[in-house]
Design a protein around this motif. Structure first.
Motif, short mmCIF file in Angstrom:
data_model
loop_
_atom_site.label_atom_id
_atom_site.label_comp_id
_atom_site.label_asym_id
_atom_site.label_seq_id
_atom_site.Cartn_x
_atom_site.Cartn_y
_atom_site.Cartn_z
N VAL A 289 4.05 -10.66 -3.80
CA VAL A 289 5.62 -10.05 -3.97
C VAL A 289 6.37 -10.65 -3.51
O VAL A 289 7.53 -11.39 -4.35
N GLU A 290 6.25 -11.44 -2.10
CA GLU A 290 8.17 -10.93 -1.81
C GLU A 290 7.51 -12.71 -2.44
O GLU A 290 8.47 -13.25 -2.17
N THR A 291 6.77 -13.68 -2.21
CA THR A 291 6.64 -15.10 -2.36
C THR A 291 7.28 -15.76 -3.61
O THR A 291 8.22 -16.44 -3.73
N VAL B 132 -2.23 -6.92 3.30
CA VAL B 132 -0.81 -7.92 3.81
C VAL B 132 -0.63 -8.89 2.49
O VAL B 132 0.66 -9.44 2.37
N ASP B 133 -1.66 -9.30 2.02
CA ASP B 133 -1.57 -10.47 1.30
C ASP B 133 -0.95 -10.14 -0.30
O ASP B 133 -0.39 -10.96 -1.20
N ASP C 287 5.93 -8.32 6.64
CA ASP C 287 6.43 -7.34 8.34
C ASP C 287 5.09 -8.21 9.39
O ASP C 287 4.02 -7.12 9.19
N ARG C 288 5.70 -8.64 9.93
CA ARG C 288 4.49 -9.61 10.89
C ARG C 288 3.85 -8.44 11.73
O ARG C 288 2.84 -8.88 12.84
N LEU D 210 2.74 -0.19 1.43
CA LEU D 210 2.84 -0.99 1.30
C LEU D 210 4.06 -1.55 1.07
O LEU D 210 4.93 -1.17 0.22
N LEU D 211 4.77 -2.49 2.28
CA LEU D 211 5.34 -3.07 2.28
C LEU D 211 5.07 -4.24 0.95
O LEU D 211 4.15 -4.66 0.87
#
Length: 278
Positions: free
Chosen positions: A152-154, A146-147, A193-194, A188-189
């Motif tokens: 990527v998203e951040t 998730v990191d 997505d929690r 890998l998203l």
């Protein structure tokens, strides 16, 4: 189950990755106004033959070509064709792979065809590429899957979009494990997505294909009747960047980058692992 690779296996994946890098260089040079996407596929086939490598896209799930050629609003999985002729001002994302001794490499990039591209398109590609490198820099021992997604998203969310609004982080497609197969666990998203939890810990031998896909509008896609070509539902143009990366005891090694990722990772304060083929 996540496939953990030995240093020797990573070295073979590095060989495959360098073939992918050679395909990128050759197709980038050939992606000029007037070329067809079929022409680019032929260029890729020639590079594979020169390196005694096998294509991993051709025949995969019935895919009929060696590379994916995704033009403008096509996000991914565009099929090379004599009917698709590149024009000045187009953008094209080329996704391709190679197999050496049963081990896979996979990477993608976005190229500008000709000249006169709008600043928003140049920025779109830059943001997508840099978000990929942010994700690669997050491949550290002790981190979790998730990191990488969060990095990527951040990065994308912190970039102002020319003209306002937000970039669309494509929801239905993402990165993946890679090794003896092109697509392996884990998925890998490119966003957090929690509901999926933190994912596995990143340990030496963990290999990922990190591949953000970003549009100027919607995060949603649809598949055309050919059952392959993926487009944005609102017709906005998109960018796709990808590298295959191995985590080693000495840090990340970008298998599909000519320099192993050394220069770009240094910008993030990360030292790339030594190249096993150097």
């Amino acid at each position: 189950m996540v496939q953990i690779k030995t240093p020797e296996q990573i070295a073979t994946m590095r060989e495959a990755g360098l073939v992918v890098a050679a395909i990128h260089a050759a197709t980038r040079e050939a992606a000029v106004p007037g070329a067809t996407t079929r022409d680019l596929d032929q260029v890729a086939r020639k590079v594979l033959a020169e390196h005694n490598a096998k294509p991993n896209f051709l025949g995969y799930g019935g895919f009929p070509a060696t590379i994916c050629t995704s033009v403008n609003e096509v996000v991914v999985h565009g099929i090379p064709s004599d009917e698709v002729v590149l024009k000045d001002g187009d953008i094209i994302s080329i996704d391709c792979g190679a197999i050496i001794d049963g081990w896979h490499g996979d990477a993608a990039y976005t190229a500008f065809v000709g000249s006169g591209h709008a600043p928003e398109l140049i920025e779109l590609s830059r943001v997508t590429e840099e978000s990929m490198w942010a994700g690669i820099a997050a491949m550290k021992q002790g981190n979790r899957l998730v990191d990488v997604s969060r990095a990527v998203e951040t990065y994308i969310r912190r970039q102002p979009k020319p003209g306002g609004g937000r970039y669309g982080i494509i929801e239905d497609y993402g990165g993946h494990g890679i090794g003896t197969e092109m697509h392996m666990d884990p998925h890998l998203l490119n966003y957090v997505d929690r509901r999926r939890g933190k994912g596995p810990k990143l340990v030496p031998g963990f290999c990922l294909a990190i591949e953000p896909m970003v549009s100027l509008g919607t995060p949603r896609t649809e598949v055309l009747p050919d059952d392959w070509t993926v487009i944005t539902t609102d017709g906005t143009w998109s960018s796709h960047w990808e590298h295959s990366v191995a985590l080693t005891e000495e840090g990340p090694l970008v298998l599909t980058a000519p320099d192993g990722g050394r220069a770009k990772l240094a910008e993030h304060g990360v030292t790339a692992a030594p190249d096993p083929l150097a």
